[in-house]
Design an enzyme around this catalytic site. Structure first.
Site, short mmCIF file in Angstrom:
data_model
loop_
_atom_site.label_atom_id
_atom_site.label_comp_id
_atom_site.label_asym_id
_atom_site.label_seq_id
_atom_site.Cartn_x
_atom_site.Cartn_y
_atom_site.Cartn_z
N CYS A 127 23.12 -52.50 -4.54
CA CYS A 127 23.63 -53.07 -3.30
C CYS A 127 23.80 -54.56 -3.58
CB CYS A 127 22.64 -52.86 -2.15
SG CYS A 127 23.04 -53.83 -0.67
N CYS A 176 30.80 -54.29 -2.73
CA CYS A 176 29.84 -53.57 -1.90
C CYS A 176 29.73 -52.16 -2.46
CB CYS A 176 30.35 -53.52 -0.46
SG CYS A 176 29.36 -52.52 0.66
N1 DGL Z 1 26.39 -54.95 0.33
C1 DGL Z 1 26.39 -53.56 0.62
C2 DGL Z 1 26.26 -52.76 -0.68
O1 DGL Z 1 26.48 -53.27 -1.77
C3 DGL Z 1 25.37 -53.00 1.58
C4 DGL Z 1 25.02 -53.64 2.86
C5 DGL Z 1 25.24 -52.76 4.08
O2 DGL Z 1 24.44 -51.85 4.33
O3 DGL Z 1 26.23 -53.03 4.74
O4 DGL Z 1 25.96 -51.59 -0.62
#
Ligand code: DGL
Length: 262
Positions: A189, A75
């Site tokens: 993301c 993430c």
């Molecule tokens: N998967 C998360 C990232 O890579 C973002 C999603 C969220 O906002 O929780 O930033």
């Protein structure tokens, strides 16, 4: 190192599956625990202090419960906000996911690059420092998307997501002027590669979409070594902090390479 090392892959929801898929390909012999902190999703709409206050203690519980040999923070928002405090607090190796600005700028021919991330990731000094250090003469546009991670979660859950909704989120990435236009977009993301087919189809012109997952898998192999080559693939255990159980729906199953425990 254990013959089947345990790798914990952590995200705020389902986005980390795009990273898990590549790591499983690189180390099919490992045990996997996939943790989606969906009770606190979306991280991108929260403050840095709130995400640190959530992730650092939660990681302590996860380390106690699963004793992983390595943790992948799959993430960008969590990595840019919490990698430093996590590394300061816990001894286990952490592999983070940070916006792939350096390779994107190195490969751009038009020298126009956009970084598409959550609003949380793009407003951080961490991300701005990556641009200062690695833009290499490129014009880099930061685009903070409010809705795209939630749209990806919805689409993966089987909901109808309109082309217009996706187009509105990606439109600011496409910049043209002075005879050149954006040719490279960093997917900053981990949820966004879940929508890659649609991003490609809805783009006003073709661009290279940079997904960091293969580089993360290579980093895992550098730290843990290559697959031991013997024994069955132990599989993936799924943990969601909301407590919801996960069904292996047809939209989600491609992300597990066929190894599922729970
Ligand atoms: N998967 C998360 C990232 O890579 C973002 C999603 C969220 O906002 O929780 O930033």
């Amino acid at each position: 190192m254990a013959s089947h090392p345990t790798i914990l892959v952590f995200d705020s929801g389902l986005g980390g599956l795009t990273v898990l898929r590549e790591v499983v390909r690189a180390r099919p012999d490992a045990r996997y625990v996939y943790v989606g902190d969906d009770a606190f999703f979306p991280y991108g709409q929260r403050s840095e202090d709130a995400v640190i206050g959530r992730v650092v203690p939660l990681m302590g519980e996860l380390l106690d419960a699963h004793a992983p040999d390595l943790v992948v923070i799959a993430c960008n928002t969590a990595s840019t906000m919490t990698l430093a405090p996590l590394r300061a607090r816990y001894d286990v190796p952490f592999v983070g996911t940070v916006p792939a600005i350096k390779p994107a700028c190195a490969s751009s021919k038009t020298k126009r690059v956009s970084v598409l991330g959550t609003s949380g990731t793009v407003r951080l000094e961490y991300t701005r420092a990556l641009i200062r250090d690695f833009a290499g003469g490129c014009d880099v546009k930061l685009v903070g998307s409010v809705h795209l991670a939630s749209l990806a979660e919805a689409a993966l859950g089987g909901a109808e997501v309109s082309d217009e909704a996706i187009r509105a989120e990606i439109a600011p990435c496409f910049v043209a002027g002075d005879g050149s236009r954006t040719d490279t977009i960093v997917l900053a993301c981990t949820h966004y590669p879940l929508l890659l087919d649609r991003l490609v189809r809805l783009a006003p012109w073709p661009v290279d979409w940079i997904d960091p997952a293969p580089a993360i898998a290579r980093r895992v192999v550098t730290l843990l070594g290559t697959a031991s080559g013997h024994g069955d693939a132990p599989g993936v255990a799924m943990v969601f902090t909301s407590g919801r159980s996960h069904r292996l729906s047809p939209t989600i199953s491609p992300y597990f390479s066929g190894h599922i425990l729970a």
